[in-house]
Design a protein around this motif. Structure first.
Motif, PDB file in Angstrom:
ATOM      1  N   GLN A   1       6.551  -5.519  -3.716  1.00 32.49           N
ATOM      2  CA  GLN A   1       7.861  -6.274  -2.508  1.00 32.49           C
ATOM      3  C   GLN A   1       8.819  -4.491  -2.400  1.00 32.49           C
ATOM      4  OE1 GLN A   1       9.426  -8.761  -5.832  1.00 32.49           O
ATOM      5  NE2 GLN A   1       8.583  -9.914  -4.712  1.00 32.49           N
ATOM      6  N   ALA A   2       9.012  -4.842  -1.565  1.00 32.49           N
ATOM      7  CA  ALA A   2       9.897  -4.758  -0.869  1.00 32.49           C
ATOM      8  C   ALA A   2      11.688  -5.028  -0.330  1.00 32.49           C
ATOM      9  CB  ALA A   2       9.723  -3.516   0.856  1.00 32.49           C
ATOM     10  N   PRO A   3      12.394  -5.477  -1.585  1.00 33.73           N
ATOM     11  CA  PRO A   3      13.267  -6.200  -0.698  1.00 33.73           C
ATOM     12  C   PRO A   3      14.096  -5.977   0.368  1.00 33.73           C
ATOM     13  CG  PRO A   3      13.311  -4.921  -3.228  1.00 33.73           C
ATOM     14  CD  PRO A   3      12.322  -4.878  -3.012  1.00 33.73           C
ATOM     15  N   GLY A   4      14.348  -7.230   0.824  1.00 30.28           N
ATOM     16  CA  GLY A   4      15.219  -6.399   2.424  1.00 30.28           C
ATOM     17  C   GLY A   4      13.699  -6.578   3.396  1.00 30.28           C
ATOM     18  N   HIS A   5      13.046  -6.159   3.042  1.00 28.55           N
ATOM     19  CA  HIS A   5      11.788  -6.109   3.981  1.00 28.55           C
ATOM     20  C   HIS A   5      10.834  -7.092   3.947  1.00 28.55           C
ATOM     21  CE1 HIS A   5      13.809  -2.552   5.125  1.00 28.55           C
ATOM     22  NE2 HIS A   5      13.989  -2.005   4.301  1.00 28.55           N
ATOM     23  N   GLY A   6       9.753  -7.667   2.981  1.00 26.91           N
ATOM     24  CA  GLY A   6       9.088  -8.231   2.690  1.00 26.91           C
ATOM     25  C   GLY A   6       8.109  -7.841   1.537  1.00 26.91           C
ATOM     26  N   GLU A   7       6.815  -8.850   1.815  1.00 23.99           N
ATOM     27  CA  GLU A   7       5.872  -8.300   0.513  1.00 23.99           C
ATOM     28  C   GLU A   7       4.829  -9.128   0.862  1.00 23.99           C
ATOM     29  OE1 GLU A   7       8.193 -11.539  -2.304  1.00 23.99           O
ATOM     30  OE2 GLU A   7       6.634 -12.849  -1.670  1.00 23.99           O
ATOM     31  N   VAL A   8       3.628  -8.961   0.283  1.00 27.29           N
ATOM     32  CA  VAL A   8       2.346  -9.151   0.504  1.00 27.29           C
ATOM     33  C   VAL A   8       1.734  -8.562  -0.787  1.00 27.29           C
ATOM     34  CG1 VAL A   8       2.003  -6.104   0.717  1.00 27.29           C
ATOM     35  CG2 VAL A   8       0.241  -7.799   1.415  1.00 27.29           C
ATOM     36  N   THR A   9       1.030  -9.188  -1.099  1.00 29.11           N
ATOM     37  CA  THR A   9      -0.280  -9.661  -2.415  1.00 29.11           C
ATOM     38  C   THR A   9      -1.221  -9.043  -2.171  1.00 29.11           C
ATOM     39  OG1 THR A   9       1.575 -12.051  -3.035  1.00 29.11           O
ATOM     40  CG2 THR A   9      -0.925 -11.647  -4.290  1.00 29.11           C
ATOM     41  N   VAL A  10      -2.349  -8.393  -3.138  1.00 30.99           N
ATOM     42  CA  VAL A  10      -3.303  -7.769  -2.596  1.00 30.99           C
ATOM     43  C   VAL A  10      -4.631  -7.661  -4.371  1.00 30.99           C
ATOM     44  CG1 VAL A  10      -2.613  -5.960  -1.162  1.00 30.99           C
ATOM     45  CG2 VAL A  10      -2.003  -5.179  -3.041  1.00 30.99           C
ATOM     46  N   GLY A  11      -5.243  -6.778  -3.877  1.00 32.84           N
ATOM     47  CA  GLY A  11      -5.819  -6.891  -5.588  1.00 32.84           C
ATOM     48  C   GLY A  11      -6.675  -7.857  -5.301  1.00 32.84           C
ATOM     49  N   ARG A  12      -8.095  -7.601  -6.294  1.00 41.42           N
ATOM     50  CA  ARG A  12      -9.409  -8.854  -6.984  1.00 41.42           C
ATOM     51  C   ARG A  12      -8.230  -9.752  -7.208  1.00 41.42           C
ATOM     52  NH1 ARG A  12     -13.394  -4.671  -9.084  1.00 41.42           N
ATOM     53  NH2 ARG A  12     -12.342  -5.315 -11.131  1.00 41.42           N
ATOM     54  N   GLY A  13      -7.356 -10.474  -7.144  1.00 40.33           N
ATOM     55  CA  GLY A  13      -7.046 -11.112  -8.668  1.00 40.33           C
ATOM     56  C   GLY A  13      -7.012 -11.420 -10.403  1.00 40.33           C
ATOM     57  N   GLY A  14      -6.992 -12.006 -10.713  1.00 38.14           N
ATOM     58  CA  GLY A  14      -6.643 -11.799 -11.629  1.00 38.14           C
ATOM     59  C   GLY A  14      -4.582 -12.215 -12.787  1.00 38.14           C
ATOM     60  N   GLU A  15      -4.781 -11.334 -13.515  1.00 41.62           N
ATOM     61  CA  GLU A  15      -3.495 -11.475 -13.762  1.00 41.62           C
ATOM     62  C   GLU A  15      -2.097 -10.930 -13.287  1.00 41.62           C
ATOM     63  OE1 GLU A  15      -3.017 -10.534 -18.807  1.00 41.62           O
ATOM     64  OE2 GLU A  15      -4.577  -9.172 -17.649  1.00 41.62           O
ATOM     65  N   PRO A  16      -1.564 -11.654 -13.159  1.00 41.06           N
ATOM     66  CA  PRO A  16      -0.374 -11.214 -12.361  1.00 41.06           C
ATOM     67  C   PRO A  16       0.820  -9.839 -12.631  1.00 41.06           C
ATOM     68  CG  PRO A  16       1.000 -13.121 -13.305  1.00 41.06           C
ATOM     69  CD  PRO A  16      -0.303 -12.651 -13.995  1.00 41.06           C
ATOM     70  N   LEU A  17       0.701  -8.575 -11.168  1.00 41.87           N
ATOM     71  CA  LEU A  17       1.571  -7.470 -11.516  1.00 41.87           C
ATOM     72  C   LEU A  17       2.387  -7.594 -10.145  1.00 41.87           C
ATOM     73  CD1 LEU A  17       0.798  -4.953 -13.436  1.00 41.87           C
ATOM     74  CD2 LEU A  17      -0.322  -4.124 -11.771  1.00 41.87           C
ATOM     75  N   ARG A  18       3.637  -7.089 -10.908  1.00 36.50           N
ATOM     76  CA  ARG A  18       4.491  -7.007  -9.741  1.00 36.50           C
ATOM     77  C   ARG A  18       4.841  -5.401  -9.294  1.00 36.50           C
ATOM     78  NH1 ARG A  18       9.566  -6.505 -10.490  1.00 36.50           N
ATOM     79  NH2 ARG A  18      11.418  -6.724  -8.485  1.00 36.50           N
ATOM     80  N   LEU A  19       4.349  -4.653  -7.978  1.00 38.61           N
ATOM     81  CA  LEU A  19       5.494  -3.638  -7.739  1.00 38.61           C
ATOM     82  C   LEU A  19       6.398  -3.675  -6.988  1.00 38.61           C
ATOM     83  CD1 LEU A  19       4.670  -0.385  -7.555  1.00 38.61           C
ATOM     84  CD2 LEU A  19       3.235  -0.686  -6.198  1.00 38.61           C
ATOM     85  N   ALA A  20       7.631  -3.163  -7.307  1.00 33.68           N
ATOM     86  CA  ALA A  20       8.745  -3.580  -6.009  1.00 33.68           C
ATOM     87  C   ALA A  20       9.611  -1.961  -5.855  1.00 33.68           C
ATOM     88  CB  ALA A  20       9.802  -4.318  -6.714  1.00 33.68           C
ATOM     89  N   GLY A  21       9.886  -1.655  -4.548  1.00 33.06           N
ATOM     90  CA  GLY A  21      11.016  -0.808  -4.187  1.00 33.06           C
ATOM     91  C   GLY A  21      11.059  -0.483  -3.243  1.00 33.06           C
ATOM     92  N   THR A  22      11.826   0.315  -2.737  1.00 37.02           N
ATOM     93  CA  THR A  22      12.650   0.567  -1.027  1.00 37.02           C
ATOM     94  C   THR A  22      10.982   1.173  -0.947  1.00 37.02           C
ATOM     95  OG1 THR A  22      12.779   3.090  -1.369  1.00 37.02           O
ATOM     96  CG2 THR A  22      14.080   1.648  -2.020  1.00 37.02           C
ATOM     97  N   PRO A  23      10.952   1.118   0.593  1.00 40.76           N
ATOM     98  CA  PRO A  23      10.017   0.986   1.679  1.00 40.76           C
ATOM     99  C   PRO A  23       9.347   2.446   1.133  1.00 40.76           C
ATOM    100  CG  PRO A  23      11.483  -0.604   2.999  1.00 40.76           C
ATOM    101  CD  PRO A  23      11.714  -0.634   1.801  1.00 40.76           C
TER     102      PRO A  23
END
Length: 209
Positions: A152-174
């Motif tokens: 997540q880049a707040p104010g810019h958008g988000e994208v989901t990646v990875g092979r699936g499984g447990e959820p993880l969140r990475l957030a910061g400025t672009p």
């Protein structure tokens, strides 16, 4: 239209000129002299630049890197500052596309290797440009990561990646996300939420290219 590739190039060369050829960078084992040589080769020696990515050509590329790094420091910086117009990656048609992220990352490589660094407040349009690159970078760097990773880049958008499984969140400025995803995790200021083992794995993964 802002020319961020040019402004980041100018800021980087000015900083390297101030710090000198032996200052540290975030690129392991590289001084500012080594980084300058890398940039010169990338733009002026396509015959050697291929060795950056192709292992069979790496020995030759490393030899040429040493030769270029041995140039007079002022001459080396001048070659970084004034790229040739014939270069496939720095001519007027390709400069912004090929060099905005490249020079932003390497500018931060030098800035953040110094003891007194602070995050910069970037222009909004540069942040937007870095996020467009960052989304692709996330898909490439994290496509095989063993989690369902929300970037997540707040104010810019988000994208989901990875092979699936447990959820993880990475957030910061672009800007912070681009640096994180290019392998500079320990020098970035991001939020990473999820199972501690996965967070540690992400922060320690080899994400560079």
């Amino acid at each position: 239209m802002p020319r961020y590739a040019r402004s980041e190039r100018e800021a980087l060369t000015e900083l390297m000129s101030t710090l000198g050829p032996d200052a540290p960078t975030l690129d392991e084992g590289w001084t500012t002299r080594d980084l300058a040589a890398h940039l010169v080769i990338r733009e002026r020696r396509p015959d050697a630049a291929a060795g950056i990515a192709l292992k069979p050509l790496r020995n030759r590329a490393e030899r040429i890197q040493r030769e270029v790094a041995a140039l007079d420091w002022a001459e080396l910086l001048d070659q970084v500052r004034r790229p040739p117009v014939w270069s496939p990656v720095s001519n007027p048609l390709t400069d912004e596309l090929a060099n905005t992220m490249e020079f932003f990352i390497h500018h931060e490589d030098v800035r953040r290797a110094q003891a007194d660094w602070r995050p910069r407040e970037l222009p909004v349009e540069l942040e937007r440009t870095l996020w467009r690159r960052g989304r692709l970078l996330a898909r490439m760097a994290l496509r095989r990561f063993p989690a369902r990773l929300l970037v997540q880049a707040p104010g810019h958008g988000e994208v989901t990646v990875g092979r699936g499984g447990e959820p993880l969140r990475l957030a910061g400025t672009p800007g912070e996300l681009v640096l994180f995803l290019s392998g500079r995790q320990r020098a970035t200021r991001v939020e990473c939420d999820g199972p501690p083992a996965l967070v540690d794995r992400l922060r320690g993964s080899n994400l560079g290219f």
